[in-house]
Design an enzyme around this catalytic site. Structure first.
Site, PDB file in Angstrom:
ATOM      1  CB  CYS A   1      -3.621  -6.035   4.556  1.00 40.89           C
ATOM      2  SG  CYS A   1      -3.575  -4.454   5.427  1.00 40.89           S
TER       3      CYS A   1
ATOM      4  CD  GLU B   1      -2.872  -0.885   2.479  1.00 40.45           C
ATOM      5  OE1 GLU B   1      -3.239   0.263   2.804  1.00 40.45           O
ATOM      6  OE2 GLU B   1      -3.215  -1.908   3.089  1.00 40.45           O
TER       7      GLU B   1
ATOM      8  CG  HIS C   1      -4.502  -9.325   7.813  1.00 42.48           C
ATOM      9  ND1 HIS C   1      -3.224  -8.907   7.532  1.00 42.48           N
ATOM     10  CD2 HIS C   1      -5.233  -8.203   8.068  1.00 42.48           C
ATOM     11  CE1 HIS C   1      -3.180  -7.583   7.583  1.00 42.48           C
ATOM     12  NE2 HIS C   1      -4.378  -7.141   7.912  1.00 42.48           N
TER      13      HIS C   1
END
Length: 349
Positions: free
Chosen positions: A112, A80, A234
């Site tokens: 992500c 990002e 995550h």
């Protein structure tokens, strides 16, 4: 069988404790810090960015498993925080590790999960025979506005995964994804910091998509959580992955090796690749690893991985690259003023 040929991670040495951030922003900041379960986070040095961290991670992977870099046919860098809006990070990484000019290169962006999207793309190219090796990298110098909840977790780091089918250290048995248009987190062109939907980022975003991809994987593979030795989800904070793992039936012992976030923070695209690296640092032949990434916007990629005997063979040297635990050791702590200077919140003249 397509699998992981090698891996490597990179984490900056500088850190800031979340209690130091909370000290600056007052009582509300202390409440935020306590709820996230993150004690400290990594901070990039002045000369570190997604490209430099990607190069370090890729070099670490190549040190563990020397391969002919001219046979790397694809490099994908998911992030990002690419340094350039128009100029690929992947091309610079390829040049730095000696993989140019005969390769395909591209920068990936899916919040992500851009790093795991690169793994999937690399798998397809290797399995089709179009390339011998593909390098998939997830790395970020994550952004968080001063005083925002993101500032307590947004960190820096990443990992590189080399994909191939020549005696992999871990076979990727299957991958699947779950994606919807769920705008829980975004940053428009030209904006310095992302915005997020607060609590909306939890149930209809993170938990829905992680569970969607994970349950799809279990169904397609005909497995259950107890069939796996390790699990990686995550990790935007310490609370979410622990909660979703319990919801799915995984134990804390299964996720513990890959849960770096309490001492690292959220490396965005690097979060799951770093978790994979930390797990492979300790995994043994025959171990089975369950992985599910998450990217806002929103989607999740799931992987079923089995570690092979090659990880303990003469063909692979885990000790040739630093482990995630070693990268987290011996931090240099910053106060908020130095942290702000490192992050460019205070500009040097």
């Amino acid at each position: 069988m397509v699998g992981i040929i090698s891996y490597g991670a990179y984490i900056p040495r500088f850190r800031i404790k979340t209690e130091e951030i909370a000290r600056v922003w007052g009582a509300n900041g202390a409440e935020i810090a306590a709820g996230l379960g993150v004690r400290e986070k990594s901070v990039p040095d002045f000369d570190e960015d997604t490209i430099t961290m990607s190069v370090e991670a890729a070099r670490s992977a190549l040190a563990r498993r020397p391969i002919d870099t001219s046979e790397i046919g694809a490099i994908y860098v998911g992030s990002e925080s690419h340094p350039y809006a128009v100029k690929p990070s992947a091309a610079a990484v390829g040049e730095a590790i000696g993989a140019t000019p005969v390769m395909t290169a591209a920068d990936f962006e899916f919040a992500c999960k851009a790093g795991t999207a690169g793994i999937q793309t690399g798998m397809g190219l290797v399995k089709s025979g179009m390339v011998k090796y593909a390098v998939a990298i997830g790395a970020d110098t994550a952004q968080g506005a001063p005083g925002d909840a993101l500032e307590y977790t947004a960190s820096a780091g990443g990992a590189a995964i080399i994909i191939g089918n020549d005696d992999p250290i871990a076979e990727i048995n299957h991958t699947c994804s779950f994606t919807t248009d769920t705008p829980d987190f975004w940053r428009r062109e030209g904006q310095e910091y992302p915005r997020h939907g607060g609590r909306f980022s939890g149930d209809p975003a993170y938990f829905k998509h992680i569970q969607g991809a994970a349950k799809l994987m279990l169904e397609q593979m005909g497995t259950k959580p107890s069939d796996y030795d390790y699990a990686i989800f995550h990790q935007p904070n310490a609370k979410f992955p622990q909660k979703v793992s319990a919801m799915l039936g995984f134990t804390r012992e299964q996720i513990k090796p890959g849960l770096a976030v309490p001492r690292l923070g959220n490396t965005y695209s690097g979060a799951v690749p770093v978790g994979i690296s930390a797990t492979l640092d300790v995994a043994k032949p025959g171990d089975r690893i369950f992985v599910t990434s998450y990217g806002s916007g929103a989607g999740s990629d799931a992987f079923d991985i089995t570690v092979t005997d090659v990880i303990d063979s003469d063909a692979f040297d885990r000790s040739a690259g630093p482990t995630v635990e070693e990268l987290l050791a011996n931090p240099v702590y910053l106060d908020y003023a130095l942290y702000a200077k490192h992050k460019g919140k205070i500009l040097m003249q």
